[in-house]
Design a protein around this motif. Structure first.
Motif, mmCIF file in Angstrom:
data_model
loop_
_atom_site.group_PDB
_atom_site.id
_atom_site.type_symbol
_atom_site.label_atom_id
_atom_site.label_comp_id
_atom_site.label_asym_id
_atom_site.label_seq_id
_atom_site.Cartn_x
_atom_site.Cartn_y
_atom_site.Cartn_z
ATOM 1 N N LEU A 181 0.862 -1.176 0.000
ATOM 2 C CA LEU A 181 0.000 0.000 0.000
ATOM 3 C C LEU A 181 0.901 1.229 0.000
ATOM 4 O O LEU A 181 2.012 1.197 0.539
ATOM 5 N N LEU A 182 0.444 2.319 -0.603
ATOM 6 C CA LEU A 182 1.203 3.565 -0.583
ATOM 7 C C LEU A 182 0.967 4.254 0.756
ATOM 8 O O LEU A 182 -0.155 4.667 1.064
ATOM 9 N N ARG A 183 2.019 4.366 1.559
ATOM 10 C CA ARG A 183 1.912 4.932 2.899
ATOM 11 C C ARG A 183 1.335 6.351 2.852
ATOM 12 O O ARG A 183 1.592 7.115 1.929
ATOM 13 N N ASP A 184 0.547 6.691 3.857
ATOM 14 C CA ASP A 184 -0.029 8.030 4.054
ATOM 15 C C ASP A 184 -1.164 8.368 3.102
ATOM 16 O O ASP A 184 -1.586 9.524 3.026
ATOM 17 N N SER A 185 -1.665 7.385 2.360
ATOM 18 C CA SER A 185 -2.881 7.617 1.581
ATOM 19 C C SER A 185 -4.047 7.780 2.554
ATOM 20 O O SER A 185 -3.940 7.466 3.733
ATOM 21 N N TYR A 186 -5.193 8.257 2.040
ATOM 22 C CA TYR A 186 -6.314 8.483 2.957
ATOM 23 C C TYR A 186 -7.325 7.345 2.965
ATOM 24 O O TYR A 186 -8.165 7.258 3.859
ATOM 25 N N LEU A 187 -7.228 6.433 1.973
ATOM 26 C CA LEU A 187 -8.184 5.334 1.877
ATOM 27 C C LEU A 187 -7.484 4.126 1.271
ATOM 28 O O LEU A 187 -6.725 4.260 0.305
ATOM 29 N N TYR A 188 -7.736 2.947 1.855
ATOM 30 C CA TYR A 188 -7.121 1.714 1.368
ATOM 31 C C TYR A 188 -8.190 0.637 1.160
ATOM 32 O O TYR A 188 -9.065 0.458 2.015
ATOM 33 N N PHE A 189 -8.083 -0.102 0.056
ATOM 34 C CA PHE A 189 -8.874 -1.303 -0.178
ATOM 35 C C PHE A 189 -7.912 -2.481 -0.294
ATOM 36 O O PHE A 189 -6.847 -2.360 -0.903
ATOM 37 N N GLU A 190 -8.317 -3.614 0.266
ATOM 38 C CA GLU A 190 -7.612 -4.873 0.040
ATOM 39 C C GLU A 190 -8.619 -5.801 -0.642
ATOM 40 O O GLU A 190 -9.671 -6.107 -0.065
ATOM 41 N N CYS A 191 -8.314 -6.200 -1.872
ATOM 42 C CA CYS A 191 -9.306 -6.870 -2.724
ATOM 43 C C CYS A 191 -8.874 -8.266 -3.149
ATOM 44 O O CYS A 191 -7.710 -8.490 -3.488
ATOM 45 N N LYS A 192 -9.832 -9.176 -3.147
ATOM 46 C CA LYS A 192 -9.663 -10.489 -3.756
ATOM 47 C C LYS A 192 -10.229 -10.423 -5.171
ATOM 48 O O LYS A 192 -11.286 -9.823 -5.405
ATOM 49 N N LEU A 193 -9.524 -11.047 -6.110
ATOM 50 C CA LEU A 193 -9.981 -11.031 -7.493
ATOM 51 C C LEU A 193 -11.379 -11.638 -7.614
ATOM 52 O O LEU A 193 -11.641 -12.716 -7.085
ATOM 53 N N PHE A 194 -12.272 -10.925 -8.280
ATOM 54 C CA PHE A 194 -13.609 -11.450 -8.582
ATOM 55 C C PHE A 194 -13.604 -12.065 -9.974
ATOM 56 O O PHE A 194 -13.824 -13.242 -10.155
ATOM 57 N N LYS A 195 -13.317 -11.262 -10.985
ATOM 58 C CA LYS A 195 -13.143 -11.784 -12.340
ATOM 59 C C LYS A 195 -12.417 -10.759 -13.195
ATOM 60 O O LYS A 195 -12.419 -9.565 -12.900
ATOM 61 N N ILE A 196 -11.787 -11.252 -14.247
ATOM 62 C CA ILE A 196 -11.145 -10.405 -15.244
ATOM 63 C C ILE A 196 -11.938 -10.514 -16.531
ATOM 64 O O ILE A 196 -12.196 -11.617 -17.017
ATOM 65 N N ILE A 197 -12.336 -9.370 -17.068
ATOM 66 C CA ILE A 197 -13.102 -9.342 -18.314
ATOM 67 C C ILE A 197 -12.199 -8.773 -19.401
ATOM 68 O O ILE A 197 -11.899 -7.576 -19.422
ATOM 69 N N ASP A 198 -11.734 -9.635 -20.290
ATOM 70 C CA ASP A 198 -10.858 -9.220 -21.377
ATOM 71 C C ASP A 198 -11.679 -8.757 -22.576
ATOM 72 O O ASP A 198 -12.897 -8.907 -22.622
ATOM 73 N N GLY A 199 -10.976 -8.204 -23.572
ATOM 74 C CA GLY A 199 -11.625 -7.947 -24.860
ATOM 75 C C GLY A 199 -11.879 -6.501 -25.212
ATOM 76 O O GLY A 199 -12.547 -6.228 -26.209
ATOM 77 N N PHE A 200 -11.338 -5.552 -24.441
ATOM 78 C CA PHE A 200 -11.560 -4.141 -24.756
ATOM 79 C C PHE A 200 -10.364 -3.589 -25.534
ATOM 80 O O PHE A 200 -9.597 -2.766 -25.040
ATOM 81 N N ASP A 201 -10.175 -4.090 -26.762
ATOM 82 C CA ASP A 201 -9.060 -3.654 -27.611
ATOM 83 C C ASP A 201 -7.718 -3.756 -26.896
ATOM 84 O O ASP A 201 -6.936 -2.816 -26.850
ATOM 85 N N GLY A 202 -7.450 -4.896 -26.321
ATOM 86 C CA GLY A 202 -6.174 -5.090 -25.648
ATOM 87 C C GLY A 202 -6.184 -4.720 -24.178
ATOM 88 O O GLY A 202 -5.174 -4.875 -23.489
ATOM 89 N N TYR A 203 -7.312 -4.236 -23.698
ATOM 90 C CA TYR A 203 -7.440 -3.872 -22.292
ATOM 91 C C TYR A 203 -8.457 -4.790 -21.626
ATOM 92 O O TYR A 203 -9.253 -5.456 -22.285
ATOM 93 N N ALA A 204 -8.427 -4.804 -20.305
ATOM 94 C CA ALA A 204 -9.321 -5.666 -19.535
ATOM 95 C C ALA A 204 -9.836 -4.916 -18.323
ATOM 96 O O ALA A 204 -9.181 -4.008 -17.814
ATOM 97 N N LEU A 205 -11.022 -5.306 -17.872
ATOM 98 C CA LEU A 205 -11.576 -4.804 -16.618
ATOM 99 C C LEU A 205 -11.272 -5.834 -15.541
ATOM 100 O O LEU A 205 -11.742 -6.970 -15.612
#
Length: 203
Positions: free
Chosen positions: A122-146
């Motif tokens: 995590l970047l120290r001294d930020s004001y908000l942190y999320f710790e996330c488990k992967l839900f899914k990766i959606i590929d196919g946006f012209d070489g990009y993914a969500l």
């Protein structure tokens, strides 16, 4: 309903990328991942909550380590930097040098702390942190993914925590938010106003 009057408007060629032809406002976060024996941090502005539950997503490309790190470890962190952390946020975008792991160069120069529920930075001294488990990766946006995740832990600095009896306008004035003005600029958001919701509006 009248058709759009194009006086004063310019139609853009959709055969070319459109996003650098105008400005839009976006959050600016730093995504952290475990990478081999080290770590990786990468700034992202194509980010969003996914609904009103504890889901979060960001856009990435398979050309970047972040994509492969999340796919391998199934987890990632999100740091929301304070406005005064723009330099550290920018440095996290520095490319690695040849085969040298990013964590042996750029990451060691940045102020980081370890997440509480996973082996990721995590970047120290930020004001908000999320710790996330992967839900899914959606590929196919012209070489990009969500890349989407379920938020498993969240920490917000007390100065940024909304409380029912607090003054929202004063809180943001004293603790401005960092915004990315795509593409290539940033802003400190401190002047805010109540949104004029219609009477009886419900989410």
């Amino acid at each position: 309903m009248d058709t759009l009057k194009q006086d004063g408007f310019i139609s853009l060629d959709l055969d070319l990328p459109i996003w650098e032809r105008f400005f839009t406002v976006a959050p600016l976060v730093v995504v952290g991942t475990k990478e081999d024996e080290g770590y990786d941090l990468a700034p992202k502005h194509m980010v969003t909550p996914l609904g009103f539950g504890n889901f979060f997503g960001f856009v990435c490309t398979s050309r970047h380590s972040t994509y492969h790190n999340v796919k391998k470890t199934k987890e990632f962190t999100v740091s929301f930097p304070r406005a005064e952390q723009i330099i550290a946020t920018s440095i996290s975008a520095s490319p690695r040098k040849g085969e040298t792991p990013k964590s042996l160069g750029i990451i060691e120069a940045l102020p980081i702390v370890k997440a509480t529920t996973m082996n990721a930075p995590l970047l120290r001294d930020s004001y908000l942190y999320f710790e996330c488990k992967l839900f899914k990766i959606i590929d196919g946006f012209d070489g990009y993914a969500l890349i989407t995740g379920t938020i498993k832990a969240v920490y917000v600095h007390r100065d940024y925590l909304r409380v029912s009896e607090g003054d929202d306008q004063l809180q943001l004035k004293q603790n401005p938010l960092l915004a990315y003005i795509a593409n290539g600029r940033f802003a400190k958001v401190s002047d805010t106003y109540n949104f004029p919701f219609p009477k009886d509006f419900k989410r």
